[in-house]
Write an enzyme that holds these catalytic residues in place. Structure first.
Site, mmCIF file in Angstrom:
data_model
loop_
_atom_site.group_PDB
_atom_site.id
_atom_site.type_symbol
_atom_site.label_atom_id
_atom_site.label_comp_id
_atom_site.label_asym_id
_atom_site.label_seq_id
_atom_site.Cartn_x
_atom_site.Cartn_y
_atom_site.Cartn_z
ATOM 1 N N LYS A 180 65.476 59.159 -2.905
ATOM 2 C CA LYS A 180 65.315 58.242 -3.959
ATOM 3 C C LYS A 180 66.120 58.802 -5.242
ATOM 4 O O LYS A 180 65.438 58.715 -6.415
ATOM 5 C CB LYS A 180 63.505 58.470 -4.334
ATOM 6 C CG LYS A 180 63.007 57.351 -5.362
ATOM 7 C CD LYS A 180 62.899 55.971 -4.950
ATOM 8 C CE LYS A 180 62.542 55.130 -6.084
ATOM 9 N NZ LYS A 180 62.336 53.522 -5.768
ATOM 10 N N TYR A 231 56.665 70.349 -2.064
ATOM 11 C CA TYR A 231 55.813 71.343 -1.523
ATOM 12 C C TYR A 231 56.211 72.777 -1.966
ATOM 13 O O TYR A 231 55.552 73.811 -1.157
ATOM 14 C CB TYR A 231 56.185 71.538 0.125
ATOM 15 C CG TYR A 231 55.167 70.266 0.596
ATOM 16 C CD1 TYR A 231 55.587 68.795 0.470
ATOM 17 C CD2 TYR A 231 54.173 70.378 1.448
ATOM 18 C CE1 TYR A 231 54.951 67.942 1.043
ATOM 19 C CE2 TYR A 231 53.392 69.485 2.067
ATOM 20 C CZ TYR A 231 53.820 67.882 1.731
ATOM 21 O OH TYR A 231 53.090 67.027 2.429
HETATM 22 C C1 IPM Z 1 51.517 67.342 8.104
HETATM 23 C C2 IPM Z 1 50.351 67.440 7.111
HETATM 24 C C3 IPM Z 1 50.618 68.664 6.354
HETATM 25 C C4 IPM Z 1 51.574 68.200 5.260
HETATM 26 C C5 IPM Z 1 49.057 68.952 5.312
HETATM 27 C C6 IPM Z 1 47.795 68.962 6.412
HETATM 28 C C7 IPM Z 1 49.109 70.069 4.449
HETATM 29 O O1 IPM Z 1 49.892 66.175 6.584
HETATM 30 O O2 IPM Z 1 51.804 68.329 8.721
HETATM 31 O O3 IPM Z 1 52.323 66.280 7.828
HETATM 32 O O4 IPM Z 1 51.404 67.763 4.093
HETATM 33 O O5 IPM Z 1 52.801 68.683 5.319
#
Ligand code: IPM
Ligand code: MG
Length: 382
Positions: A218, A148
């Protein structure tokens, strides 16, 4: 702003319904917060698809400013769409300007360093959707880095290709590809980020009398970033000799969770694996309608249901607001209002046990608001 008693309310809470079903679940939750008489002022903030469409920013600067001024926030849900669909929804004046959509919730987590994503998954007795009775799992998901991190390339710049060709023999098969023919997303895990989420998980286990923490990774394949995560988590584990530590590959843990969920307790994972296993754990206790989430940093915490904006259900007053009500319970706990938090959870448990008021996911016909009203009514009257 003045409360009824004429003095400043104790808490300032950003109220971020977002879009889709976000608004409905937040309205239902407000009934519960009002009934529990939290001394708070709720400050509405703009976030979501409407603001992307009209302003080209789903998380406008004024909302970021609001979050700097509040004690905490409750957030509903926002719509996310792939790049082309997002561009197509922009008002004509904003089209073709190269604006790019990034999930506001991911931005919020990173901007405010909300590094703990806490996701309790409890099977409340009487919930017809429980996969197994008695489950009480807690997922700690690292919330700011990993895949992310947002460091991504598509098309891949020639300069990056050249550097990778020099540094990584494994890059050879990709080296001669056209820039647009491949894409790179960087998985960045830091020692600090890994250690602090592991610390949060073990501290939680210790404080709450939990027996076991499972480290999810992993590292047998993703040797660098997951290797680092595992190494840091194990270092932290050594400080907690009273807690059983277990480590497992993310694929295996999905299998084991389904096969034998009762043998798990607290799980800690890097961001993406945490995202995935928390949906799996949610489904074991009735689905996303029951899964609450806390994004917690040192200064700010933002609470939300784990589900998305469910556009196909929006505007129908039908989705289950329990996840958001349980998110409000987590918010109360975080504010130090544990007695109110316990009362809310008890009321949710009572409504589920009784089984008279059920939204469509539980096979009932009650509305979102009726569910909120039922929980509000079930609160202790003192
Ligand atoms: C979560 C959701 C989010 C994420 C999305 C909406 C960006 O899936 O909060 O788990 O991937 O973190
Ligand atoms: Mg998710």
């Amino acid at each position: 702003m003045l409360s009824v008693e004429g003095c400043m309310p104790q808490y300032r809470i950003a109220w971020l319904p977002g879009d889709g079903v976000g608004r409905e679940v937040m309205d239902a939750t407000r009934l519960v917060l009002d009934a529990v008489r939290l001394d708070a002022v709720y400050q509405p903030g703009d976030i979501g698809w409407e603001f992307w469409r009209r302003e080209g920013d789903a998380f406008p600067a004024r909302t970021i400013d609001l979050l700097k001024r509040v004690d905490t926030a409750l957030f509903g849900a926002v719509t996310s769409k792939p790049t082309a669909a997002a561009e197509a929804d922009l008002v004509p004046e904003l089209k073709g300007r190269g604006l790019s959509y990034r999930s506001p919730v991911v931005r919020m987590r990173q901007l405010f360093d909300l590094y703990v994503c806490l996701r309790p998954c409890k099977a409340y007795p009487g919930n017809p959707l429980n996969f197994r009775e008695g489950l009480d799992l807690v997922v700690f998901r690292e919330n700011t880095e990993d895949l992310y991190a947002g460091v991504e390339f598509w098309p891949v710049p020639a300069e990056l290709s050249a550097t990778l060709a020099k540094l990584a023999p494994a890059f050879a098969p990709f080296q001669s590809l056209l820039a647009d023919a491949f894409a790179i997303s960087c998985k960045i895990n830091t020692r600090k980020g890994s250690a602090r989420i592991a610390r949060a998980a073990f501290e939680f286990a210790k404080t709450n009398g939990r027996k076991k923490v499972t480290i999810v990774h992993k590292a047998n394949v993703v040797r660098a970033s997951d290797g680092l995560f595992l190494e840091e988590a194990r270092k932290v584990a050594a400080d907690y000799p009273g807690i059983l530590t277990d480590a497992a590959n993310v694929d295996a843990i999905c299998m084991w969770l389904l096969k034998n969920p009762a043998s798990y307790d607290v799980l800690v994972a890097p961001n993406l694996y945490g995202d995935i296993i928390s949906d799996l754990c949610a489904q074991m206790v009735g689905g996303l309608g029951f899964a609450a989430s806390g994004n917690i940093g040192e200064k700010l915490a933002v609470f939300e249901p784990s589900h998305g904006s469910a556009p196909k259900h929006a505007g129908q007053n039908k989705v289950n607001p329990v996840a958001t009500i349980l998110a409000a319970k987590m918010m109360l706990d975080w504010l130090g209002e544990e007695a109110k938090g316990r009362a809310v959870e008890k009321a949710v448990a009572a409504v589920l046990r009784e089984g008279r008021v059920r939204t469509y996911d539980m096979g009932g016909a009650s509305t979102t608001l009726e569910m909120g009203e039922a929980v509000a009514r079930a609160l202790p009257s003192d």
